[in-house]
Scaffold this motif. Sequence first.
Motif, PDB file in Angstrom:
ATOM      1  N   LEU A 102      -6.292   7.425  20.705  1.00  0.00           N
ATOM      2  CA  LEU A 102      -6.265   8.625  21.536  1.00  0.00           C
ATOM      3  C   LEU A 102      -5.921   8.290  22.987  1.00  0.00           C
ATOM      4  CD1 LEU A 102      -6.570  11.561  20.818  1.00  0.00           C
ATOM      5  CD2 LEU A 102      -8.939  11.486  21.578  1.00  0.00           C
ATOM      6  N   HIS A 103      -6.213   7.076  23.425  1.00  0.00           N
ATOM      7  CA  HIS A 103      -5.765   6.634  24.749  1.00  0.00           C
ATOM      8  C   HIS A 103      -4.242   6.553  24.785  1.00  0.00           C
ATOM      9  CE1 HIS A 103      -5.836   4.321  28.548  1.00  0.00           C
ATOM     10  NE2 HIS A 103      -4.796   3.701  28.016  1.00  0.00           N
ATOM     11  N   ARG A 104      -3.662   5.951  23.732  1.00  0.00           N
ATOM     12  CA  ARG A 104      -2.203   5.848  23.668  1.00  0.00           C
ATOM     13  C   ARG A 104      -1.552   7.225  23.652  1.00  0.00           C
ATOM     14  NH1 ARG A 104      -3.735   1.524  20.178  1.00  0.00           N
ATOM     15  NH2 ARG A 104      -3.690   2.890  18.355  1.00  0.00           N
ATOM     16  N   GLN A 105      -2.149   8.139  22.886  1.00  0.00           N
ATOM     17  CA  GLN A 105      -1.598   9.492  22.817  1.00  0.00           C
ATOM     18  C   GLN A 105      -1.668  10.184  24.176  1.00  0.00           C
ATOM     19  OE1 GLN A 105      -0.124  10.895  20.274  1.00  0.00           O
ATOM     20  NE2 GLN A 105      -0.843   9.969  18.389  1.00  0.00           N
ATOM     21  N   ALA A 106      -2.798  10.023  24.874  1.00  0.00           N
ATOM     22  CA  ALA A 106      -2.963  10.652  26.190  1.00  0.00           C
ATOM     23  C   ALA A 106      -1.947  10.102  27.191  1.00  0.00           C
ATOM     24  CB  ALA A 106      -4.383  10.431  26.695  1.00  0.00           C
ATOM     25  N   MET A 107      -1.763   8.779  27.197  1.00  0.00           N
ATOM     26  CA  MET A 107      -0.804   8.176  28.125  1.00  0.00           C
ATOM     27  C   MET A 107       0.615   8.675  27.841  1.00  0.00           C
ATOM     28  SD  MET A 107      -2.498   6.343  30.252  1.00  0.00           S
ATOM     29  CE  MET A 107      -3.761   7.606  30.108  1.00  0.00           C
TER      30      MET A 107
END
Length: 321
Positions: free
Chosen positions: A217-222
């Motif tokens: 979800l961090h990768r998706q947010a970035m």
Amino acid sequence: MKNSDYVLEVYKTGSFTAASAKLYVSQPALSTAVKKLEEEIGIEIFDRSASPLRPTDAGMIYINALLAMQKIRINMENELSDLAGLKTGHVSLGGAHFIAAYLMPEVLIAFARQYPGIDVEVTEGSSMRLQELLTEEKLDFVMDYASNSELFESKPLFRESILLTVPEEMIPDGLRGAAMTRDDVLSGRHLKADCPVVNITSFREAPFLLLKKGNDLHRQAMKIFRAASLQPEVRLYLDQMMTAYNLSQRGMGIAFVTDTVVRHTVPEKTPLFFRISEKSITRTLYITWKKKRYVPLAAQEFVRVARETLAEAGSVKEVTK
């Protein structure tokens, strides 16, 4: 337990102290057993002068042979278990906290009803740690949102949508009409073409609660921030999506959540959600295993039950391929 098993445990843990604690034997007794084996085979297995402890060149050859024999034994036991008609067996499964707490129970209950004699062991951890365990063949499967296609094979379980949850006091003027309630999400409003869409840049003045690097979800947010050329103000980096969700409900900041979370949890406050893209932003949950490894029939059945159960649970949209 054989002395060769002691050697493997010392090798895996990296020290006599850690191995003795795990094996519930005293360190002197363990050292004596390994030393006796070294005398029997005529080589020194471990370089005891090294810190941390490491095998000698000859010791590594011996350890690799032990590991190969252990793998043969495990495969034999799995095949014999298959012949037993799935009356007995063992499956080891890994997943992150939310997956283990909210998604696995449905699968475990369904599997236990069909195969009550098969034992299932669950391990929780980060994606990185779980993939290490999978590579080391200490787990049969991992349920996760990404997999290394060079090392692992995987099958999709279901697809979920990513939404923004925003404290009411942080909603900009003019956007309140686009906010969705939990009931809206449960009814699938966020998946419909006429669902209002807001731009992530509308929240540029508000603080965000993001998951730490290494989390999908961090990768998706970035990815979302980069597409909008937005440098967000980050109030906190967290380990768990549920923590971010709960803190957002208490006014700490804006968080990314999935409709799976919304479906499986009952919030204390009244959260509001926004769709932030014309095309629904989604991610897929996979069940993953190591390539070229023998997959016992019990494990194959677990994959089948997991796919059927999560699709029937309606955790948004089944992935059929």
